[in-house]
Design an enzyme around this catalytic site. Structure first.
Site, short mmCIF file in Angstrom:
data_model
loop_
_atom_site.label_atom_id
_atom_site.label_comp_id
_atom_site.label_asym_id
_atom_site.label_seq_id
_atom_site.Cartn_x
_atom_site.Cartn_y
_atom_site.Cartn_z
N ASP A 159 0.84 -1.19 0.00
CA ASP A 159 0.00 0.00 0.00
C ASP A 159 0.88 1.25 0.00
OD1 ASP A 159 -2.36 1.80 0.84
OD2 ASP A 159 -3.27 -0.20 0.87
N ASP A 168 -0.98 1.49 18.17
CA ASP A 168 -2.02 0.48 18.08
C ASP A 168 -1.68 -0.61 17.06
OD1 ASP A 168 -4.37 -0.60 18.96
OD2 ASP A 168 -5.70 0.91 18.12
N HIS A 189 -3.63 5.87 3.82
CA HIS A 189 -4.41 4.74 3.34
C HIS A 189 -3.87 3.41 3.86
CE1 HIS A 189 -5.77 1.75 0.30
NE2 HIS A 189 -6.84 2.51 0.21
N ASN A 290 -13.95 0.33 -6.87
CA ASN A 290 -15.03 1.22 -6.42
C ASN A 290 -15.76 1.94 -7.55
OD1 ASN A 290 -14.19 0.63 -3.80
ND2 ASN A 290 -12.80 2.36 -3.74
N VAL A 309 -6.21 -14.56 -6.82
CA VAL A 309 -6.41 -13.73 -5.63
C VAL A 309 -7.84 -13.91 -5.11
CG1 VAL A 309 -4.75 -12.05 -6.53
CG2 VAL A 309 -7.22 -11.62 -6.78
N SER A 380 -11.22 -0.97 -0.49
CA SER A 380 -9.93 -1.01 0.21
C SER A 380 -10.11 -1.38 1.66
CB SER A 380 -9.24 0.35 0.13
OG SER A 380 -8.46 0.48 -1.02
#
Length: 534
Positions: A159, A168, A189, A290, A309, A380
């Site tokens: 990414d 975190d 992102h 999208n 995939v 995503s």
């Protein structure tokens, strides 16, 4: 070389802090925007990927790539940007038309392909929040009571990078395929995607599907969320080379672009890289896209179209529960709880259906650079939910899971079969195969079905019934009201007494007695007090 861009979903109303990020995305198709057809793939501006023959008589091994590339650089005068030694044997470079023709005639070169664009598949961040995100809850990976542990395997995030210092996340530096330095995130992102997979269960922030899982940052997109096929291949090449040593069994690609044409593993360098990496045991999850169209229509969306995939579509969920009772998601108008996301790509061919699955992708809250949190929408956000489920299936808490020992193709079919087995019209979504809308989005992934671990109910245990009320007491008598009165009683006593007196008479008269009755009357009065209460 053509450029690969990641497509972003239409932004929800955004805070001003992220306005600059959204400017880079406005030229992209917004989710829900209908299109008559797809545009042709961008052929780039002189950027190419060159793959050497890896199997024939003129095969080039990984150890020979550097020398072979250097020889061609000296002969033709170009400079390679990337060299690939594992997933693909070859390089990426800017080439002139003459260079392309010369390389295509080279007997040791298998193919010369344009370096296409990709872009991250998400939307603009919104306001902050915390606790269990709705997507994690909807897949039954965590609820208000408990969640899963960390996966026994590592996950690679291909990414914009990952915030390596986020408190975190258990994030490690992997590979920077865009520039120099670490794979730190300069966009946001990638950090968001990473949090969906593995944000810690630490009592603050958010919790991921597989909290605390080791994440490797592989930066293949720049600060604008843009990248090239050559960057993606560079990332896949690094994952393939390090998968065994670092325990990487899952890799997430929340990115995509349009390919040139349908291809086999040997016909296109990006497809070849994915095939080689899956053969090495790595399962790839990819965002469906999208644009609200069929990802398998020409030109195909890649890597979503690749049969190797697990392609993830997006579902809207506002409350983390089935039943469509949650109302519209707060960050996006036009979406409906427990229905396919309006922007999500879909499939129409059986071959594409065979590697599709669905996950929440609307108003997903996750980690953000700088130790913060943000809310994004897009496929995503759906893809890393499934990456986390696959990682848990590989193993949890150091132990082996149901997917341990399976090949990537077997893992994909198991996760999809588990989703189908547990699906009903009551726990699914509008648009799944049980409630179809004329397009295929797949069944909703299920952490419970895939891992075999059922968490406690979303609802807290019912409270103990209240004790039975004591029997009603007799009403208390009011205090008596008492009065006292005087009673007078009168009566008479009559006494009669006879009184005799001798009478004296004259001579010669008859003697006698005179009797007189005397009556005496006595009146008595009795007085007493009488007390009466009521």
């Amino acid at each position: 070389m053509p450029i690969i861009r990641t497509t972003l979903a239409r932004a929800c109303p955004a805070v001003v802090a992220w306005a600059l990020l959204s400017l880079a995305l406005v030229a992209l198709a917004l989710p829900g925007t209908a299109r008559a057809g797809k545009p042709a793939a961008d052929q780039g501006t002189g950027r190419y990927i060159v793959a050497y023959d890896a199997t024939g008589a003129d095969a080039v091994t990984g150890g020979e790539v550097a020398a072979e590339t250097e020889r061609r650089e000296a002969t033709l005068g170009f400079e390679a940007r990337h060299e690939y030694k594992r997933a693909v044997k070859g390089f990426a470079a800017r080439l002139s038309d003459a260079d392309v023709e010369a390389l295509r005639r080279d007997p040791e070169v298998a193919l010369v392909a344009p370096d296409l664009e990709v872009r991250a598949l998400a939307a603009t961040p919104l306001a902050a929040g915390e606790a269990v995100p709705t997507g994690v809850a909807r897949l039954e990976a965590a609820n208000a009571h408990e969640g899963h542990g960390s996966s026994s395997v590592a996950v690679a995030i291909l990414d914009t990078g990952v915030d390596l210092d986020h408190p975190d996340l258990t994030a490690h530096d992997g590979k920077n395929c865009v520039g120099s330095g670490t794979a730190d995130d300069d966009n946001g992102h990638g950090t968001h995607v990473a949090g969906v997979v593995g944000a810690h269960n630490q009592g603050s922030g958010v919790v991921g599907v597989a909290p605390g899982t080791r994440l490797y940052a592989v930066k293949v997109l720049d600060s604008d969320g843009d990248g090239l096929w050559s960057n993606i291949i560079c990332g896949i090449d690094w994952v393939t080379a390090n998968a065994a040593a670092l325990g990487i069994r899952v890799a997430n690609m929340s990115l995509g672009g349009l390919g040139e044409d349908f291809s086999t593993c040997a016909q296109d360098p990006l497809h070849q890289a994915v095939c080689t990496s899956t053969a090495a045991g790595v399962v790839y999850t990819a965002a469906a896209g999208n644009s609200g169209w069929n990802w398998g229509a020409p030109p195909p969306d890649v890597p979503a179209w690749f049969p190797e995939v697990l392609t993830v579509t997006a579902v809207a969920d506002s409350d983390g529960r089935p039943g469509a009772a949650g109302g519209a998601p707060g960050c996006r108008s036009g979406e409906v709880d427990d229905k396919r996301a309006t922007f999500s790509n879909f499939s129409r061919a059986a071959a594409d259906d065979a590697h599709a699955i669905a996950a929440p992708g609307v108003c997903i809250r996750s980690t953000w650079p700088g130790g913060g949190y943000a809310t994004l929408s897009g496929t995503s956000m759906a893809a890393p939910h499934v990456a986390g489920v696959v990682a848990l299936c590989m193993g949890e808490g150091g132990g082996a899971g149901p997917c341990a020992g399976l090949s990537p193709a077997q893992v994909i079919q198991k996760v999809r079969a588990d989703a189908q087995v547990q699906a009903t019209t009551a726990n699914g979504f509008m648009g799944d195969p049980l409630q179809p809308l004329g397009r295929y989005y797949g069944y909703l992934a299920s952490a419970r079905a895939t891992t075999g671990l059922a968490l406690r109910s979303h609802e807290p245990p019912p409270p103990a019934p209240p004790p039975a009320p004591p029997p009603a007491a007799a009403p208390a008598k009011p205090a008596p009201t008492c009065t006292t009165r005087r009673v007078v009683r009168r009566h008479r006593h009559v006494v009669k007494r006879r009184v005799v007196k001798r009478r004296v008479v004259k001579r010669g008269a008859r003697r006698g007695k005179r009797v007189r009755i005397v009556r005496k009357v006595r009146i008595h009065r009795h007085v007493r007090r009488v007390r009466a209460c009521r």
